[in-house]
Scaffold this active site. Structure first.
Site, PDB file in Angstrom:
ATOM      1  N   ASN A 156      -7.909  -2.787   1.718  1.00  0.00           N
ATOM      2  CA  ASN A 156      -8.537  -2.217   0.522  1.00  0.00           C
ATOM      3  C   ASN A 156     -10.154  -2.195   0.992  1.00  0.00           C
ATOM      4  O   ASN A 156     -10.812  -1.242   0.644  1.00  0.00           O
ATOM      5  CB  ASN A 156      -8.355  -2.847  -0.765  1.00  0.00           C
ATOM      6  N   GLU A 172     -10.429   0.557   3.289  1.00  0.00           N
ATOM      7  CA  GLU A 172     -10.457   1.797   2.299  1.00  0.00           C
ATOM      8  C   GLU A 172     -11.759   2.247   1.532  1.00  0.00           C
ATOM      9  O   GLU A 172     -11.938   3.510   1.646  1.00  0.00           O
ATOM     10  CB  GLU A 172      -9.197   1.534   1.426  1.00  0.00           C
ATOM     11  N   TYR A 173     -12.367   1.289   0.860  1.00  0.00           N
ATOM     12  CA  TYR A 173     -13.685   1.583   0.344  1.00  0.00           C
ATOM     13  C   TYR A 173     -14.587   2.214   1.338  1.00  0.00           C
ATOM     14  O   TYR A 173     -15.214   3.260   0.946  1.00  0.00           O
ATOM     15  CB  TYR A 173     -14.332   0.252  -0.043  1.00  0.00           C
ATOM     16  N   SER A 216       0.785  -1.052  -0.014  1.00  0.00           N
ATOM     17  CA  SER A 216       0.004   0.075   0.006  1.00  0.00           C
ATOM     18  C   SER A 216       0.926   1.393   0.003  1.00  0.00           C
ATOM     19  O   SER A 216       1.892   1.287   0.459  1.00  0.00           O
ATOM     20  CB  SER A 216      -1.013   0.240   0.973  1.00  0.00           C
TER      21      SER A 216
END
Length: 298
Positions: free
Chosen positions: A170, A173-174, A112
């Site tokens: 992730n 993160e969404y 990341s």
């Protein structure tokens, strides 16, 4: 230390530069002739000291599988392959087994940092054996930010665990991006609010919602205060779907991540202010392409 790096796209190119700046010798291979150091995978393999270490940084799926299959035919016993792309964790076990047939070792590593990793360093999540992690540790240390290793690198567990952790990262993160985006739309819609950009900027220090993503919200609004040049259309790169699938498979409630994924589907049906912000954030932190806004009919 001298390693090979396959894939010199947005992240791979910057990773090569950061590794070199940190004293790691890197020979890179890419299909693009203006980026590559060698003309083929064969030449890459022959240029490296034995036992070799090769980091694969190409798109997940068929391309990663093709590269690792070709490497399985070129490498030798005790060589080490690291898949640093966004592969699904189930593919890691397949690739590890394929390479193990020739005694080639394998690690998976979720990465990341996006296009900012060259300057800031990368967060790294690795899966594999303790022995193989130790071999690759100088590379991980060169890529990660300065400071305490535990704050930017983790040996998550066995093969596949690194990409599993990156998948969950992730998915989170969404949800975070969707929350900022919905807040943006609320502020933008209220007539008594006169300074949306200033509101987000004032949250950057001292508030409980401060984060790097918030900093990128502010940066996006500085560059385009009404997000007028960006269409509210947002792709999903796979990890969000996989996170939701894993939540279902393990009976784990994940309503925020699931809703954020579905919101991206909604973005493909109509232009919305919140989806403009999600698109802007993906462009800010990862250099992901955005669709230009279409002029409204007169």
């Amino acid at each position: 230390m001298h390693i090979g790096l396959v894939g010199l796209g947005k992240m791979g190119f910057n990773m090569r530069e950061r590794l070199r700046a940190k004293g790691v010798e890197v020979t890179g291979f890419d299909r693009a002739p203006d980026r590559t150091d060698v003309s083929s995978l064969e030449e890459l393999v022959s240029s490296l000291p034995v036992p070799r270490l090769i980091w694969v940084m190409v798109p997940a799926g068929e391309i990663t599988h093709a590269v690792i299959t070709e490497l399985s035919q070129l490498l030798a016993e005790d060589d080490l392959v690291i898949d640093g792309g966004n592969s699904r964790f189930t593919d890691d076990q397949i690739h590890a087994a394929l390479l193990a047939q020739k005694g080639i070792r394998f690690l998976d590593c979720g990465v990341s940092g996006g296009i900012w990793g060259l300057e800031n360093g990368y967060g790294l999540m690795a899966g594999g054996s303790d022995e193989d992690i130790d071999v690759a540790l100088p590379v991980f240390d060169a890529l990660r930010p300065e400071g305490d290793r535990a704050e930017s690198f983790v040996h998550v567990g066995d093969v596949g665990a690194g990409h599993y952790a990156k998948m969950v990262h992730n998915g989170i993160e969404y949800g975070l991006m969707q929350s900022y985006a919905e807040g943006y739309e609320l502020l933008e819609a209220k007539d008594i609010v006169k300074d949306v950009h200033g509101t987000f900027a004032a949250w950057q220090k001292g508030t409980v919602v401060r984060s790097w993503l918030l900093d990128l919200v502010v940066k996006a609004l500085e560059e385009d205060p009404r997000l007028a040049t960006i269409a509210g259309y947002v792709e999903d790169s796979g990890e969000g779907r996989w996170t939701v699938e894993e939540a279902i498979a393990n009976s784990i409630p994940a309503p925020a991540i699931t809703a954020a994924l579905f919101a991206r589907f909604t973005s493909r049906q109509e232009d919305s202010p919140s989806m403009k912000m999600v698109a802007a954030l993906r462009n800010q932190f990862g250099g992901h392409a955005v669709k230009p806004a279409q002029p409204k009919p007169e």
